[in-house]
Motif scaffolding. Sequence first.
Motif, short mmCIF file in Angstrom:
data_model
loop_
_atom_site.label_atom_id
_atom_site.label_comp_id
_atom_site.label_asym_id
_atom_site.label_seq_id
_atom_site.Cartn_x
_atom_site.Cartn_y
_atom_site.Cartn_z
N UNK A 207 -14.07 -5.46 -1.12
CA UNK A 207 -14.78 -4.92 0.05
C UNK A 207 -16.06 -4.23 -0.42
N UNK A 208 -17.18 -4.68 0.08
CA UNK A 208 -18.44 -4.01 -0.20
C UNK A 208 -18.80 -3.93 -1.67
N UNK A 209 -18.39 -4.93 -2.45
CA UNK A 209 -18.69 -4.93 -3.87
C UNK A 209 -17.74 -4.10 -4.70
N UNK A 210 -16.69 -3.58 -4.11
CA UNK A 210 -15.70 -2.81 -4.84
C UNK A 210 -14.31 -3.25 -4.38
N UNK A 211 -13.31 -2.40 -4.55
CA UNK A 211 -11.93 -2.71 -4.17
C UNK A 211 -11.46 -1.66 -3.17
N UNK A 212 -10.88 -2.13 -2.08
CA UNK A 212 -10.21 -1.26 -1.13
C UNK A 212 -8.72 -1.51 -1.22
N UNK A 213 -7.93 -0.45 -1.19
CA UNK A 213 -6.49 -0.63 -1.34
C UNK A 213 -5.73 0.37 -0.48
N UNK A 214 -4.52 -0.02 -0.11
CA UNK A 214 -3.59 0.88 0.54
C UNK A 214 -2.40 1.09 -0.39
N UNK A 215 -1.61 2.11 -0.10
CA UNK A 215 -0.43 2.41 -0.92
C UNK A 215 0.81 2.49 -0.04
N UNK A 216 1.99 2.33 -0.63
CA UNK A 216 3.21 2.50 0.15
C UNK A 216 3.38 3.95 0.59
N UNK A 217 4.30 4.15 1.50
CA UNK A 217 4.66 5.50 1.95
C UNK A 217 5.74 6.07 1.03
N UNK A 218 5.79 7.40 0.90
CA UNK A 218 6.93 8.00 0.20
C UNK A 218 8.20 7.98 1.05
N UNK A 219 8.10 7.42 2.26
CA UNK A 219 9.25 7.32 3.17
C UNK A 219 9.49 5.86 3.53
N UNK A 220 9.23 5.46 4.77
CA UNK A 220 9.51 4.10 5.24
C UNK A 220 8.27 3.21 5.08
N UNK A 221 8.52 1.90 5.03
CA UNK A 221 7.45 0.93 4.86
C UNK A 221 7.36 0.02 6.09
N UNK A 222 6.15 -0.43 6.40
CA UNK A 222 5.97 -1.42 7.47
C UNK A 222 6.54 -2.75 6.99
N UNK A 223 7.30 -3.42 7.87
CA UNK A 223 7.91 -4.70 7.51
C UNK A 223 6.83 -5.72 7.15
N UNK A 224 7.08 -6.47 6.07
CA UNK A 224 6.12 -7.49 5.61
C UNK A 224 6.34 -8.77 6.40
N UNK A 225 5.55 -8.93 7.46
CA UNK A 225 5.61 -10.10 8.33
C UNK A 225 4.18 -10.41 8.74
N UNK A 226 3.66 -11.54 8.27
CA UNK A 226 2.25 -11.87 8.47
C UNK A 226 2.00 -12.70 9.72
#
Length: 276
Positions: A207-226
Amino acid sequence: MAKPFLVAQVSDLHIKAGGKRSYRIVDTAGMLRACVAHMLALPQPLDVVVFTGDLVDFGRPEEYATLRELISPLKMPVYLLPGNHDERTALRNAFPEHAYLRQSPHEIHYAIEDHPLRIVGFDTTVPGKSGGLASADRLAWLDATLAAQPGKPTVVLMHHPPFQTFIGHMDRLGLERSEDLEKVIRKHPQVERLLCGHLHRPIMARFGGTIACTVPSPAHQVALDLAEDAASRFVMEPPAYGLHAYTPETGVISHTAFVGDFAGPYPFYEDGKLID
């Protein structure tokens, strides 16, 4: 090589008060307590901890009081950023000694100049809405702030990621005007990472010539369904947080640290020989 400057990134805590569970299932307070203990037990001590939004569940003063107690064992510098579940005034009132929360009069924008890696907090939240906004005035602030230190390696903290994830129900609650943010970021090659939350998953994108990232939660995670029409659901995958290591020679190297009691560590070698 110099010792790396270590930044832990924790996101989407969703703390409730009084021991109440999120969605009647998730013990978010207990899980944050375990996350804090895990960070303090790392082999190398952390230099700073950043929290990239959804600190609490409903933006209530009693929730921030619980959050304050839970993170009080962290004696290194701690930097907080709101997400769509937060309320700016209540957050500021709960942490009066965090002067950076008041660098900007309305949004919680800030720049931290005290470390080898510059930390810029960019508030994308819109009161009453789940999605975020990179408005013209917010982008003007970010552009000017990045332009003030063009030679210093920088990470930008955000709650809403500026890229499509293909998790349909979350993308519909994404960041408006991300294309304008991309133009701003591309002007400032010193930006090493955009560190985001909101998705409760580890996701990376250019993104924009660099890297954008998200991280998991220390609690619950969003279900991986694309699927575009996937249901809005969460799963109890292992809790985790981001661990970002910086040196001038390497730039930022990003890891995912899982919280829990896991078997090991076991040796690969015994008496100098690979164990068969």
